[in-house]
Design an enzyme around this catalytic site. Structure first.
Site, PDB file in Angstrom:
ATOM      1  CG  HIS A 146      46.490  31.348  46.808  1.00 24.69           C
ATOM      2  ND1 HIS A 146      45.548  30.494  47.338  1.00 24.69           N
ATOM      3  CD2 HIS A 146      45.920  32.586  46.829  1.00 24.69           C
ATOM      4  CE1 HIS A 146      44.457  31.170  47.657  1.00 24.69           C
ATOM      5  NE2 HIS A 146      44.653  32.444  47.364  1.00 24.69           N
ATOM      6  CE1 TYR A 175      37.351  38.822  53.589  1.00 23.18           C
ATOM      7  CE2 TYR A 175      38.865  37.229  52.637  1.00 23.18           C
ATOM      8  CZ  TYR A 175      38.129  38.384  52.530  1.00 23.18           C
ATOM      9  OH  TYR A 175      38.163  39.107  51.370  1.00 23.18           O
ATOM     10  CG  HIS A 201      38.759  32.884  52.765  1.00 22.92           C
ATOM     11  ND1 HIS A 201      40.077  32.768  53.134  1.00 22.92           N
ATOM     12  CD2 HIS A 201      38.779  33.278  51.467  1.00 22.92           C
ATOM     13  CE1 HIS A 201      40.862  33.089  52.124  1.00 22.92           C
ATOM     14  NE2 HIS A 201      40.096  33.403  51.095  1.00 22.92           N
TER      15      HIS A 201
END
Length: 735
Positions: A451, A485, A609
């Site tokens: 990630h 974002y 985010h």
């Protein structure tokens, strides 16, 4: 849900004398907290200060959010209950109890969604001559239009099914628009049959109608199919019809240790998602009871899993209404992000980064600079190698195209996460294209999702030396979502940072593990321990009477160890400001436990985010950015990176241009109260940090700031405790 919170919180206060940090009342339920986040998004849909079509979009977002929550989280809870799991969560509730309360709350939330649509948005749209019409409201020209549309575009794609012993119930795809019909043969038999038509996804769910000047009129696709259903069922009398949609369990199960190829395994299992067991049936509220009973029996659903909808099935289709309505006056004003000025030539960006670190705050700073970084690396003949992680990216990604372009000419190694939920198919396609082009494609560490957001470029400089350049970010390599974002990007050539990034890639491609990755924290190796250590260090500073504070901005805060450490820090006197967009299990403002912790959530035009962490450190503050939230899955089940920003100028930029404005917001901020409810900041009387005591919208201000309508002098003052957060020299700061 709120009453339950209140009862448990009163019980907590009554037992303060014997409270322990592991006591369940100190932890809010993660699932309920997530639903509260979606309620905050729904508030934006109902907020008349937002442009009308943006309110339509917010409502669509709530539906899309809820879809994923049901097909993943609720489906997971159902599995736990079916398997007899009675292990309580941190809040003391067992899965069966959570599921029961969760289901009731979702039903209530769905009612609120449709109340917002029918009672608030539809009347407002009609005042602007934007109408979603029923069949009865169509004028002759519109009737002729939909007849042509049905004949030419819809009917050739439809497959009617009449369920009988020779024709089993068709397999209905996950979240597909369907119509059910109660049928009876015209010539004989009183027996009724169930007819099912699944509408192909190639057709628009909202169809624009020809209308007069100044008007925008639409009809829903299922109404068109229903109007001409007689053409599909010749010889039948249609007694009743209803649109419906089924949501299925969308979890994937991958036994990586036993699989020959993760790519092949994930590729095969994404098809299972379409065939997962049903977990929700949405159907029009006026549907015939016999239709509902037959569908419920076919999908093996309990009564509480049936949602009778008083409005259009699937509100996320309203995105199409937004897109097809050319009313810029009813949408957010477009803004021009700040561009990084570059000279012609691929080497331009490397020349800038070689001289100084660059910090970009997206979407206020254009993401084009990050794209240019990768494209320049692909085109520059002096670049020898490119390494990159890919978790989610856009459908027609310029970044992936650049990597494919570079693969035949230089060393390209890409770690593609195949298990990025709902992006598996796209990532598989990119992985295969990269391999065919000659790039090396890896899928990370077995059992862990990759990630982290990293790119590393090795370039031969004019003096013959090889210098490395890195991009580290808090968000995905997706230029499309980067437009809405909020994320932070660091471009750097500092040897200590680029060397650490290189070591992370060694871990991802060869499982080569090191004791330290300074100045990075790497999950699952040391991030959890190091974050806890930093919190404990603030606790020690506070006990010693030194400046101590923590500011953290994350999407979710759920990890029990982190929460307990924050509770201990608060008890010691550490000032803690948390900006948590979504689910938060920490209960702030509890006397003797978390009275020095404040939690706020910002919901606005852009999706918050970025992950930012600032620790006071006795007056020598340290600032970190990262890809990970404070959640168990991020800290222990993924490869994540949190990086220490040592450049004092960049730290000041983060504090003055990001953190201070967010702490000053009064318009899009909700404050989490001790009882578990959220209230608007201005309603909570929390305007002490607002700009000149006035209302302040952080996202609007930052747009004005990058477009030059607001200057440096207009930046809101940081809270007093942050005066220690702009260190004079971070070069020798410890990790």
């Amino acid at each position: 849900m709120r009453n339950t919170f209140a009862i448990r919180f009163r019980g907590l206060k009554a037992n303060m004398a014997r409270i322990e940090l592991a006591d369940p009342p100190l932890y809010l339920n993660r699932h309920y907290s997530w639903l509260q986040f979606n309620e905050r998004v729904l508030e934006e849909a109902c907020d008349t200060t937002n442009p009308l079509l943006e309110r339509v979009k917010f409502l669509g977002i709530t539906a899309s959010n809820l879809d994923e929550f049901v097909e993943v989280r609720v489906a997971g809870m159902l599995q736990q209950v079916e398997h007899g799991n009675r292990e309580p969560g941190p809040d003391g509730r067992i899965p069966e109890e959570v599921l029961k309360e969760l289901t009731a709350r979702i039903h209530s939330f769905v009612g609120e969604q449709y109340d917002c649509w029918r009672d608030k948005i539809v009347p407002a749209l009609e005042r602007e001559s934007i109408r979603v019409l029923s069949l009865k409201q169509l004028r002759p020209a519109a009737r002729e239009f939909i007849a042509n549309f049905y004949t030419k575009s819809a009917e050739p794609l439809l497959t009617p099914v009449t369920v009988d012993p020779a024709h089993p119930f068709p397999h209905v795809l996950n979240k597909a628009l369907c119509l059910a019909f109660l049928l009876k043969r015209k010539r004989r038999s009183t027996q009724t049959y169930l007819g099912v038509v699944m509408v192909p996804r190639a057709l628009p769910r909202v169809v624009a109608l020809p209308s007069g000047e100044g008007k925008n009129e639409f009809i829903l696709l299922h109404d068109i199919v229903r109007a001409f259903a007689g053409r599909l069922y010749h010889g039948y009398e249609i007694l009743s019809a209803a649109a419906f949609r089924v949501t299925r369990n969308s979890n994937l199960y991958v036994e990586e240790e036993e699989s020959r190829s993760i790519l092949e395994t994930v590729d095969s299992q994404i098809h299972r998602r379409r065939k997962g067991s049903a977990v929700r049936l949405e159907i029009e509220a006026g549907a015939n009871e016999e239709i509902i009973e037959r569908l419920q029996a076919n999908f093996r659903l309990a009564p509480e899993q049936v949602f009778r909808i008083n409005g259009p099935i699937n509100l996320s289709r309203l995105f199409q209404l937004y897109e097809q309505t050319p009313r810029t006056d009813l949408k957010y004003k477009t803004f021009v992000p700040r561009e990084l000025v570059l000279k012609p030539g691929a080497a331009s960006i490397f020349g800038i980064v070689r001289k100084r670190n660059l910090l970009l705050h997206h979407p206020y700073d254009s993401y084009a600079a990050v794209v240019r970084f990768i494209e320049s690396a692909a085109q520059d003949p002096d670049v020898l190698s490119i390494k990159q992680t890919l978790y989610r990216t856009s459908e027609n990604s310029p970044i992936v195209r650049a990597l494919i372009e570079a693969a035949p000419k230089k060393e390209v190694a890409v770690v593609v996460e195949l298990k990025a939920r709902f992006d598996e198919a796209s990532n598989i396609r990119w992985a295969r294209n990269l391999q065919e082009a000659g790039g090396q494609v890896f899928h990370g560490v077995v059992g862990l999702k990759t990630h982290c957001k990293l790119a590393l470029v090795a370039r031969r400089e004019a003096d013959g030396q090889i210098r490395r350049y890195a991009h580290l970010g808090t968000g995905n390599y997706n230029p499309s979502t980067a437009r809405f974002y909020t994320d932070l990007s660091l471009l750097t050539s500092e040897p200590h940072m680029t060397s650490a990034v290189h070591h992370v890639f060694d871990y991802l491609t060869a499982y080569s593990e090191r004791a330290q990755y300074t100045p990075l924290f790497v999950a699952p190796l040391n991030m959890g321990k190091n974050c806890t250590t930093l919190i404990e260090r603030e606790t020690a500073h506070a006990k010693a009477g030194r400046p101590a504070f923590i500011v953290a901005k994350v999407n979710s805060l759920l990890d029990e160890k982190i929460i307990a450490a924050l509770y201990r820090a608060s008890q010691a006197g550490v000032q803690i400001e948390l900006v948590v967009r979504g689910a938060c299990a920490l209960r702030p403002g509890v006397r003797g436990v978390s009275s020095r912790i404040r939690v706020r959530s910002v919901i606005g035009r852009f999706l918050e985010h970025s992950r930012i962490f600032i620790f006071g450190n006795g007056g020598r503050a340290e600032t970190y950015l990262g890809s990970a939230d404070w959640m168990h899955r991020n800290i222990y089940e993924r490869v994540e990176v949190m990086f220490h920003v040592r450049d004092a100028d960049l730290c000041r930029q983060i504090i003055t241009e990001v953190v201070a404005p967010y702490l000053a917001d009064t318009e899009k901020t909700r404050i989490l109260l001790p009882g578990g409810d959220y209230v608007r900041a201005r309603e909570a009387g929390r305007m002490s940090h607002s700009k000149n005591g006035h209302r302040f919208n952080v996202q609007e201000f930052l747009i004005d700031f990058v477009e030059g309508r607001e200057g440096i002098e207009s930046l809101p003052a940081a809270p007093r405790f942050l005066k220690f957060a702009a260190p004079r020299d971070l070069g020798a700061a410890s990790n």
